[in-house]
Scaffold this motif. Sequence first.
Motif, short mmCIF file in Angstrom:
data_model
loop_
_atom_site.label_atom_id
_atom_site.label_comp_id
_atom_site.label_asym_id
_atom_site.label_seq_id
_atom_site.Cartn_x
_atom_site.Cartn_y
_atom_site.Cartn_z
N ASP A 831 -36.16 -43.26 -34.70
CA ASP A 831 -36.73 -42.05 -35.29
C ASP A 831 -36.66 -42.12 -36.82
OD1 ASP A 831 -37.46 -39.01 -34.54
OD2 ASP A 831 -36.24 -39.06 -36.37
N PRO A 832 -37.76 -41.81 -37.53
CA PRO A 832 -37.78 -41.92 -39.00
C PRO A 832 -36.70 -41.08 -39.68
CG PRO A 832 -40.00 -41.69 -38.14
CD PRO A 832 -39.08 -41.46 -36.98
N GLU A 833 -36.46 -39.84 -39.20
CA GLU A 833 -35.44 -39.00 -39.82
C GLU A 833 -34.05 -39.58 -39.64
OE1 GLU A 833 -35.57 -36.21 -41.75
OE2 GLU A 833 -37.70 -36.74 -41.85
N VAL A 834 -33.82 -40.15 -38.46
CA VAL A 834 -32.52 -40.79 -38.20
C VAL A 834 -32.36 -42.01 -39.10
CG1 VAL A 834 -31.13 -42.03 -36.49
CG2 VAL A 834 -32.36 -39.92 -35.86
N GLN A 835 -33.43 -42.83 -39.21
CA GLN A 835 -33.38 -44.03 -40.06
C GLN A 835 -33.04 -43.64 -41.50
OE1 GLN A 835 -33.82 -47.38 -39.54
NE2 GLN A 835 -33.77 -47.04 -37.32
N LYS A 836 -33.62 -42.53 -41.97
CA LYS A 836 -33.39 -42.10 -43.34
C LYS A 836 -31.91 -41.79 -43.58
CE LYS A 836 -34.73 -37.98 -44.70
NZ LYS A 836 -35.60 -36.86 -45.10
N HIS A 837 -31.26 -41.16 -42.61
CA HIS A 837 -29.86 -40.77 -42.78
C HIS A 837 -28.89 -41.89 -42.46
CE1 HIS A 837 -31.71 -36.73 -42.76
NE2 HIS A 837 -30.68 -36.42 -43.55
N LEU A 838 -29.38 -42.92 -41.74
CA LEU A 838 -28.52 -44.09 -41.54
C LEU A 838 -28.39 -44.92 -42.82
CD1 LEU A 838 -29.59 -45.38 -37.99
CD2 LEU A 838 -27.49 -44.20 -38.61
N GLU A 839 -29.41 -44.87 -43.65
CA GLU A 839 -29.41 -45.57 -44.93
C GLU A 839 -29.10 -47.06 -44.77
OE1 GLU A 839 -26.50 -43.37 -47.10
OE2 GLU A 839 -27.94 -41.81 -47.72
#
Length: 858
Positions: A831-839
């Motif tokens: 998921d793009p939002e998850v990827q963003k917060h995984l950094e």
Amino acid sequence: MPTEMMSSNPTAATAERYDPAAIEPKWQARWTASDLFRTGGESSGDAASGAAQTDKPKFYYLDMFPYPSGDLHVGHVRNYAIGDVVSRYHVMRGAAVLHPMGWDAFGLPAENAAIQNDTHPDTWTRRCIERMHEQFGKLGVSFDWSREITTCSPEYYKWTQWLFLQFFKRGLAVRREANVNWCPKDQTVLANEQVKDGRCERCGTTVEQKALTQWFFKITDYAQRLLDDLDTLTDWPSRVVTMQRNWIGRSEGVTFRFPLKGRDESIEVFTTRVDTVFGVTYMVLAPDHALVESLCAATGKLDEARAFRDRVARQKDDQRDDRSDDIPKEGMFTGAYCINPMTGEDVPIWLANYVVSDYGSGAVMAVPAHDERDFEFATKYELPIKFVVAPRSGMRDEGRGMDAAFTEAGVLIDSGEFDGLPSDEAKIKIAERMESEGIGGRTVNFRLRDWCLSRQRYWGCPIPVIHCEDGTIEAMPEDQLPVLLPTDVKFSAEGGNPLLRSENFVHTTDSKGRPARRETDTMDTFVDSSWYFLRFCSPDAGDVPFRREDVEHWMPVNQYVGGIEHATGHLIYARFFTKVLFDMGLSPVNEPFPRWMAQGMITQFSPQKNKVAKMSKSSGYSVSLDDAVSRYGADATRMLTLFLGPPELDVEWTAQTDQTFAGTYRFLERVWRVCQARSFDADWRNALNGSTSPADTKLRRKTHQTVLKVQSDIERFGLNTAISALMEHVNTLQEWLNANKQGGNGAVYSEAVESLLLCLGPFAPHLSDELLERLGFESSSYEMAWPQADEALAREEEITIPVQVNGKLRARLTVAADSAEETLRELALQDPEVQKHLEGREPKRVIVVPGRLINIVV
């Protein structure tokens, strides 16, 4: 149950305005005329035969029967609406349901009303019952009134007297002296609940303690069984089981005596900490202990002791527990001494407010170094503190400078030959020494006291014994029961037992024809309520209190509901009665209520008390049932009280509640409209095979989900969430109507409407039955079968799952309902939002709770 229809395909009726004022009286009259709520098909004169001849499973639902006070408010509505929902549901599920109602009608309030209004208690009570009958009728509660019982009727109290005689014959009803609350103005004994701030609630006079000869039931003979059988009550609230366990209060310890110095008498004590006996520095007696008068008379302190006793008696009983931690410790030195039998030392004798006469022996050996209450008292009055149990071997006297008692087990010091022994071993060795020297012995003690059932008042069940001239007591012959209350009694504010003023009642003859006097004490009303649930099984029995075959069929009660305030009173007494009757062969069950729920109260701010309190007329504010029904109708009133919160929790009635009331009424208006918005297809089951749109599929899914949800919620008493599910179902129905103004599958709509009305029936029976009739049904919802739900149809095709990263919501996934864990894991990590917060960091763990949650830990 078969569903009877007047028409196979009626057209939609004209949906005029929803008018509960017209609908509800109509259905109440119809239900009454058809005797709809009579228990499962019995024939007249045999209350068990009808149900016994059917193959239906039995379900006995029992509300604690009320005292007939004369008016119901919305707090009462909640109590009885809970039972009505559950009872109606089980009838629709195919059970033979016993849902009776009666009146716990004896008691002091009626006697007070007689004095205040110059009315006989029976007249006042019957008037109140008539009034409450009318109000119950307005609610549409499904009570089987053919089984109605009233404890003040001779037909009932004849058998209360008969049961007393059986207890008397078995040595379980005895007469002995006891201290009581005494009103010197009214010349009567008061129950604890009739003492308000140390004063008589009737006249305001300061209450005294007085020794009187009273009747008791020997409930202590059953203390161990009452305690042991709590383990079988797995469907009771744990807090109630704990309350009863603590109330019974089993303790294992040693009973022994401290000889009085200079006298031939001794003081008996019980202790669970005999290992601390070498640390006794003073003795404490309850202010009303039997020895206080003689001890203090000898030391010249009798007047001081009496004043102290009366002052302590005025403290609230609920604060003055067996050795209460909750009140400031107060005491006085008697001037007398006793002798520690293990040390030979003189021990000063004190009176204190933290010891009561009805627990143990009413005397406590005080060891302030090792008991918190004794420590507090000794510190206040500068009494010696002797340290005799150390945390570990080798420690000596640490009493000096202590800021708290050491209450744990340890190693004995300054204890003679027992020095160095661990506490548990020392308890055994010291007990053995006491037994060998005749000082005392090991015993089991219970906090539970015998049940004082004597009341010096008129409006109660007469005790069926007579007092002969030679001092003996004779039981009334059973064929002369009931001993009737006299009608020539005068009620006045001058006080005293009114029965003493009836010459015709008092004077009688014994079995040999000699002059004798009737017992003028009447029974505690808890006696009446300790067996009423058995009488409901055979309310018409004239030759026995209840028929064995009837109680075998109906008992035990499947579901009992009442207030938490009865946890250590009525519930223990009823359990005791049942066990005695079981031993006598009269009851087939050893426990009467295997499943019990404590319903919460409706509270409100009381202007008189300036705090939130239980809703009642005496609190200065209440919402009357009549006003609520007049304004919104019975169905809305029932549903509101159930919707406010879980039944087991208290809820507060506020100004906001009035808005919620209006919202509940508007919900029923919506039901009225959506159920008559389209033509109803009585043959919908055979018309469901046609093509369905997404809207049809959604409505069918919600229909079956709602049936399953409401069913599950009723069975676990989640009535507020069941109502929420019904509201969601109506929302979905409205969405379907909005999407299908002209077309749509009428069978899907009809299934949804019929299921809604059947699920609504237990909650809002008047509206349900009215709409069912308008749709073509001839039967009440009460007579119809609970709708069948298909779990496969109820299952969601897609679900939305929240995704968290380190516990914070970051995304939501819409996925197939049967998605595998690995699939959910992959979708979440992509998921793009998850990827963003995984950094770009690699997750340490991915926790998947199927169908509910995904949590990614970085």
